[in-house]
Write an enzyme that holds these catalytic residues in place. Structure first.
Site, short mmCIF file in Angstrom:
data_model
loop_
_atom_site.label_atom_id
_atom_site.label_comp_id
_atom_site.label_asym_id
_atom_site.label_seq_id
_atom_site.Cartn_x
_atom_site.Cartn_y
_atom_site.Cartn_z
N THR A 1 2.65 -8.14 -0.76
CA THR A 1 2.63 -8.08 0.70
C THR A 1 2.25 -9.45 1.25
O THR A 1 1.35 -10.11 0.72
CB THR A 1 1.65 -7.04 1.28
N GLU B 1 0.81 -1.23 0.00
CA GLU B 1 0.00 0.00 0.00
C GLU B 1 0.84 1.28 0.00
O GLU B 1 0.49 2.25 -0.67
CB GLU B 1 -0.97 0.01 1.19
N HIS C 1 9.47 -11.91 11.74
CA HIS C 1 10.01 -11.86 10.37
C HIS C 1 10.32 -13.22 9.78
O HIS C 1 10.62 -13.31 8.58
CB HIS C 1 11.24 -10.95 10.35
N VAL C 2 10.24 -14.27 10.59
CA VAL C 2 10.40 -15.63 10.05
C VAL C 2 9.36 -15.84 8.93
O VAL C 2 9.62 -16.54 7.95
CB VAL C 2 10.18 -16.67 11.17
N GLN C 3 8.20 -15.19 9.10
CA GLN C 3 7.12 -15.34 8.10
C GLN C 3 7.47 -14.70 6.76
O GLN C 3 6.84 -14.97 5.75
CB GLN C 3 5.84 -14.66 8.61
N ARG C 4 8.43 -13.79 6.78
CA ARG C 4 8.76 -13.06 5.55
C ARG C 4 10.03 -13.55 4.88
O ARG C 4 10.29 -13.23 3.72
CB ARG C 4 8.96 -11.57 5.87
N MET D 1 1.89 -12.02 11.79
CA MET D 1 1.83 -10.65 11.26
C MET D 1 0.43 -10.34 10.75
O MET D 1 -0.36 -11.24 10.48
CB MET D 1 2.88 -10.44 10.19
N ARG E 1 1.97 -19.69 27.37
CA ARG E 1 3.21 -19.13 26.79
C ARG E 1 2.91 -18.54 25.41
O ARG E 1 1.90 -18.86 24.81
CB ARG E 1 4.27 -20.23 26.61
N ASP F 1 0.76 -9.77 3.87
CA ASP F 1 -0.49 -9.56 4.59
C ASP F 1 -1.74 -9.80 3.73
O ASP F 1 -2.84 -9.91 4.26
CB ASP F 1 -0.55 -8.14 5.16
O1 F6P Z 1 4.71 -6.32 5.28
C1 F6P Z 1 3.75 -5.91 6.21
C2 F6P Z 1 4.15 -6.37 7.55
O2 F6P Z 1 4.39 -7.71 7.42
C3 F6P Z 1 3.17 -6.09 8.69
O3 F6P Z 1 2.27 -7.14 8.95
C4 F6P Z 1 4.08 -5.83 9.85
O4 F6P Z 1 3.48 -5.03 10.83
C5 F6P Z 1 5.21 -5.14 9.20
O5 F6P Z 1 5.35 -5.72 7.93
C6 F6P Z 1 6.50 -5.21 9.98
O6 F6P Z 1 7.57 -4.89 9.14
P1 F6P Z 1 8.92 -4.19 9.60
O7 F6P Z 1 9.36 -4.87 10.84
O8 F6P Z 1 9.82 -4.41 8.44
O9 F6P Z 1 8.60 -2.74 9.81
#
Ligand code: F6P
Length: 341
Positions: free
Chosen positions: A125, A103, A271-274, A169, A265, A127
C-alpha cells in the site's frame, strides 16, 4: 506445486517487481508453476486467469501498475464466494495462493487461511499503514512524487504570494503527508490521526505571510477539523465499506481565504501518487518481499505475511498483520511542529 498469484485493492508501484521475484525464484529455484489471477479476488472467484511464466514477467520490473490487474472485489460479501473460489482453484489445479495487497485483500487472505486455504500474503500500500511491517513498497514512490510536487508549489506560491494547499492520499493514516510534508518543507501538515483546529491553521498561515513567505499546507485526504466531519465524495461505498475521500484540500483553501483574506488554492495529487515507475528503494523492497514469499510457500509456511522489520524480512501471521492499522503516533507528529507557521 501450482501457485496462483493475485494483486488486489488500489494499485501500487512495485507490484510487478513482487510478481517477477515470485515467478523467477519459484520456477527457476523451486520448480513450481504459476497461474496469474486477474483483477484481485475477482480472478479466483470467477476463474479469470492469465499465463504467468518467465516470459510473462520479462521486462516488468520498472513498470508501474500490475500486469495482473486489480479490483476491490470482496468474495466474503458474495453468497457462496468461498466455495466458488475453492471450486475454481480445484478445477485449475491450483494448490496455493500468493496474495499481494493491503488491509482488505489480506483481510480476505486471513479469512481464507481460516477456511484451510494455503495462502501467503505480501503487504502492499502506498499509505504504509499495514501493521507488522516497518514499510510497505509503493510508499517511497508516493512520497517522492508528493515531495516533488511540494517543491514545485513553493516557487509558484512565492511568486503569487498565495497560500497553497496540497492534498495527498492517506485515508486513515498520515504517513505520506508526514514524510512528504517534512521532506518538502511544508509549513503546516495535517493528518487523520490528529484533528486540526482551523483557527490554529490560519494562525500558522498568517505567521508565514508575516515572515515574508508563502505558506504550503500539506493535508492528508482523511484529515478532519476538530469541529467538523470527514469530507467524502458523493459516491457509493466500495465492497469493503470504504467511502471515497477527497475534498478536504478544497475546503481548507476556501476557509483560509475566508478567514485570513489571503488568496489560497488547492492541488489534489490523487492517483498521480500511485501511478508510474517505482523508485529503486520500492523495487528493492518489493523484490525482497517476493523472494521471501515464494520461500514461505515452498516451505509450506501457510497463513503468513512477509514483513520488513529493521533490515530483515520476517514472516508474521496474516492475522497479526491485518488486526489493526499502523497510524502515525502523536509524539512523532509533534516532533515536527517546530516547522509549522
Ligand atoms: O491505496 C489506498 C489509497 O491510496 C487511499 O489512500 C485512497 O483513499 C484510496 O487508495 C483511493 O483509491 P481508489 O480511488 O482506487 O478507490
Amino acid at each position: 506445486m501450482r501457485i496462483g498469484v493475485l494483486t488486489g485493492g488500489g494499485d501500487c508501484p512495485g507490484l510487478n517487481a513482487v510478481i517477477r521475484a515470485v515467478v523467477r525464484k519459484g520456477s527457476e529455484v523451486h520448480g513450481h508453476e504459476f497461474v496469474g489471477f486477474r483483477d484481485g479476488w475477482k480472478g479466483p472467484l470467477e476463474g479469470l486467469t492469465m499465463p504467468l511464466d518467465a516470459a510473462a514477467v520479462h521486462g516488468i520490473l520498472p513498470r508501474g501498475g500490475t500486469i495482473l490487474g486489480s479490483s476491490r472485489t470482496n468474495p466474503m460479501k458474495i453468497e457462496g464466494g468461498v466455495e466458488q473460489i475453492e471450486q475454481n482453484l480445484a478445477a485449475l489445479g491450483v494448490d496455493a495462493l500468493v496474495a499481494i495487497g493491503g488491509e482488505d485483500t489480506l483481510g480476505v487472505a486471513t479469512r481464507l487461511d481460516e477456511h484451510g486455504f494455503k495462502v501467503i500474503g505480501v503487504p502492499k500500500t502506498i499509505d504504509n499503514d499495514l501493521n507488522a511491517t516497518d514499510y510497505t513498497f509503493g510508499f517511497d514512490t508516493a512520497v517522492s512524487i508528493a515531495t516533488e510536487a511540494i517543491d514545485r508549489l513553493h516557487t509558484t506560491a512565492e511568486s503569487h504570494h498565495r497560500a497553497l494547499v496540497v492534498e495527498v492520499m492517506g485515508r486513515h493514516a498520515g504517513w505520506i503527508a508526514m514524510h512528504s510534508g517534512v521532506a518538502g518543507g511544508a509549513n503546516v501538515i495535517l493528518i487523520p490521526e490528529v484533528p486540526f483546529d482551523i483557527d490554529e491553521v490560519c494562525g500558522w498561515v498568517e505567521h508565514r505571510f508575516q515572515a515574508g513567505h508563502a505558506p504550503i499546507i500539506c493535508v492528508a485526504e482523511g484529515a478532519v477539523p476538530t469541529d467538523g466531519d470527514l469530507i467524502t465524495k458523493n459516491a457509493p461505498l466500495d465492497a469493503f465499506g470504504h467511502v471515497q475521500l477527497s475534498g478536504i484540500g478544497e475546503w481548507l483553501a476556501k476557509e483560509i481565504e475566508r478567514r485570513t483574506g489571503r488568496e489560497s488554492r488547492t492541488t489534489v495529487l490523487g492517483h498521480v501518487q500511485r501511478g508510474g515507475t517505482p523508485t529503486a528503494r520500492d523495487r528493492w523492497l518489493a523484490t525482497r518481499f517476493g523472494l521471501h514469499a515464494i520461500d514461505a510457500a515452498h516451505e509450506g509456511d501457510w497463513g503468513k505475511m512477509v514483513a520488513l522489520q529493521g533490515v530483515d524480512i520476517v514472516r508474521v501471521p496474516l492475522r497479526a498483520a491485518t488486526a489493526e492499522l499502523k497510524t502515525v503516533p502523536a509524539e512523532l507528529y509533534d516532533e515536527f511542529k517546530i516547522f509549522f507557521g
